[in-house]
Design a protein around this motif. Structure first.
Motif, short mmCIF file in Angstrom:
data_model
loop_
_atom_site.label_atom_id
_atom_site.label_comp_id
_atom_site.label_asym_id
_atom_site.label_seq_id
_atom_site.Cartn_x
_atom_site.Cartn_y
_atom_site.Cartn_z
N GLU A 18 -9.32 8.93 8.58
CA GLU A 18 -8.46 7.81 8.19
C GLU A 18 -7.01 8.25 8.10
OE1 GLU A 18 -10.39 6.19 4.67
OE2 GLU A 18 -11.70 4.95 5.95
N TRP A 48 -4.47 7.72 9.93
CA TRP A 48 -3.74 6.89 10.89
C TRP A 48 -3.28 5.64 10.16
CZ3 TRP A 48 -6.12 2.12 11.66
CH2 TRP A 48 -7.47 2.03 11.25
N GLU A 49 -2.34 4.92 10.78
CA GLU A 49 -1.76 3.75 10.14
C GLU A 49 -1.90 2.47 10.96
OE1 GLU A 49 -0.75 3.71 7.08
OE2 GLU A 49 -1.10 5.86 6.84
N ALA A 79 -15.48 -2.95 8.76
CA ALA A 79 -14.66 -1.74 8.78
C ALA A 79 -13.18 -2.10 8.81
CB ALA A 79 -15.03 -0.87 9.97
N HIS A 84 -12.09 -2.89 5.39
CA HIS A 84 -11.95 -1.65 4.63
C HIS A 84 -10.58 -1.01 4.90
CE1 HIS A 84 -12.91 2.41 3.15
NE2 HIS A 84 -12.54 2.87 4.33
N TRP A 85 -10.18 -1.00 6.16
CA TRP A 85 -8.92 -0.33 6.52
C TRP A 85 -7.69 -1.15 6.15
CZ3 TRP A 85 -11.90 0.68 11.54
CH2 TRP A 85 -12.57 1.91 11.47
N THR A 86 -7.74 -2.47 6.34
CA THR A 86 -6.57 -3.26 5.98
C THR A 86 -6.34 -3.24 4.47
OG1 THR A 86 -7.87 -5.32 5.94
CG2 THR A 86 -6.71 -4.76 7.99
N GLN A 91 -6.53 -0.71 2.75
CA GLN A 91 -5.77 0.53 2.53
C GLN A 91 -4.31 0.39 2.95
OE1 GLN A 91 -7.91 3.34 4.94
NE2 GLN A 91 -9.40 3.82 3.33
N LYS A 106 -3.48 -0.35 6.20
CA LYS A 106 -3.36 -0.09 7.63
C LYS A 106 -3.13 -1.41 8.37
CE LYS A 106 -6.55 3.86 7.37
NZ LYS A 106 -5.49 4.86 7.22
N ILE A 134 -3.75 -3.63 11.65
CA ILE A 134 -4.67 -3.76 12.77
C ILE A 134 -4.39 -5.09 13.47
CG2 ILE A 134 -7.08 -3.89 13.49
CD1 ILE A 134 -7.79 -2.16 11.09
N VAL A 184 -18.18 4.55 9.00
CA VAL A 184 -17.27 4.25 7.90
C VAL A 184 -18.03 3.48 6.83
CG1 VAL A 184 -16.43 2.18 9.09
CG2 VAL A 184 -15.10 3.14 7.22
#
Length: 251
Positions: A13, A15-16, A35, A38-40, A42, A44, A46, A193
């Motif tokens: 993880e 990366w941005e 997933a 989960h990342w947004t 944080q 990030k 997308i 993930v």
């Protein structure tokens, strides 16, 4: 008794930014969107890129009407998981052909958005039946396979200024940092993930495709049950309750 060794590695993880490129509206929602949520969460960024508008996906609705419905559903679905930008490339649904126009369009999207990671759906010829609780070996959609091949080549093309030089005329400089391509729900997964805390948003994003799901004609389909089944299977290989599995490809 010692804990069993996980069969999947944890996805990095560090990366941005990422771009998710798939053939149809709803492709990401059968697992990968959990997933993405989960990342947004944080922070990030997308972006979604749909190669087609999904106009051939609902048997009972004519393509010109289905196109609008599926675009609207995809935008609503993306919003559920924190994605603000949804691009449609407008290639014909159901009859995608691998070739230079598709490679160029994908290279252009990557140059525009300049991601560090490219997300996509399964690009292999078939699905893992056990993952979905099915018998046999379900055959993958031709559009998925074509899109996957074009992503692999288009990501490389995006970093070469002498391939598609017309993109330079648009002011789009090469972008060679999209070197990690992650394919969700591949029958050859290598990583995963943990989406235990974001599965509910993945379910909401799948339910946003209400007209499409109704058009499939299965009154017993339940989005939560479906995503929990594949999430639990992947989670058992990662060592958590629910996960999304990915095949990691890189240059």
């Amino acid at each position: 008794m010692p804990e069993p060794t996980p069969q999947l590695k944890v996805l990095p993880e560090d990366w941005e930014t990422a771009i998710a490129i798939v053939a149809h509206p709803d492709d990401l929602e059968y697992g990968a969107a959990s997933a993405v949520a989960h990342w947004t969460a944080q922070g990030k960024k997308i972006v979604y890129c749909l190669v087609t508008n999904g106009e051939a996906g609902i048997d009972g609705i004519a393509p010109e009407k289905a196109r609008v419905i599926r675009e609207d559903e995809q935008r609503a679905s993306a919003e559920k998981v924190g994605v603000e930008v949804v691009d449609f490339l407008g290639f014909p649904d159901g009859i995608l052909e691998y070739g230079l126009p598709l490679r160029r369009a994908i290279a252009r999207e990557i140059r525009v958005h300049r991601p560090q990671v490219v997300l996509t759906n399964n690009i292999r010829d078939s699905w893992d039946a056990a993952q979905f609780g099915m018998d046999g070996s379900p055959v993958n959609h031709a559009d998925h396979i074509v899109t996957g091949r074009a992503i692999l080549d288009g990501a490389r093309d995006a970093g070469n200024r002498w391939v598609f030089p017309e993109l330079l005329e648009e002011g789009l400089e090469p972008w060679g940092d999209a070197r990690r391509i992650w394919s969700a729900n591949s029958p050859q997964p290598t990583h995963g993930v943990d989406v235990t805390d974001s599965l509910d948003r993945g379910v909401a994003s799948l339910r946003a495709h209400a007209a499409y799901i109704e058009g499939l004609g299965d009154p017993n389909f339940d989005a939560a049950e479906f995503l929990e089944t594949i999430g639990r299977n992947a989670g058992s290989k990662l060592g958590c309750e629910f996960a999304v599995s990915f095949e990691v490809l890189q240059f």
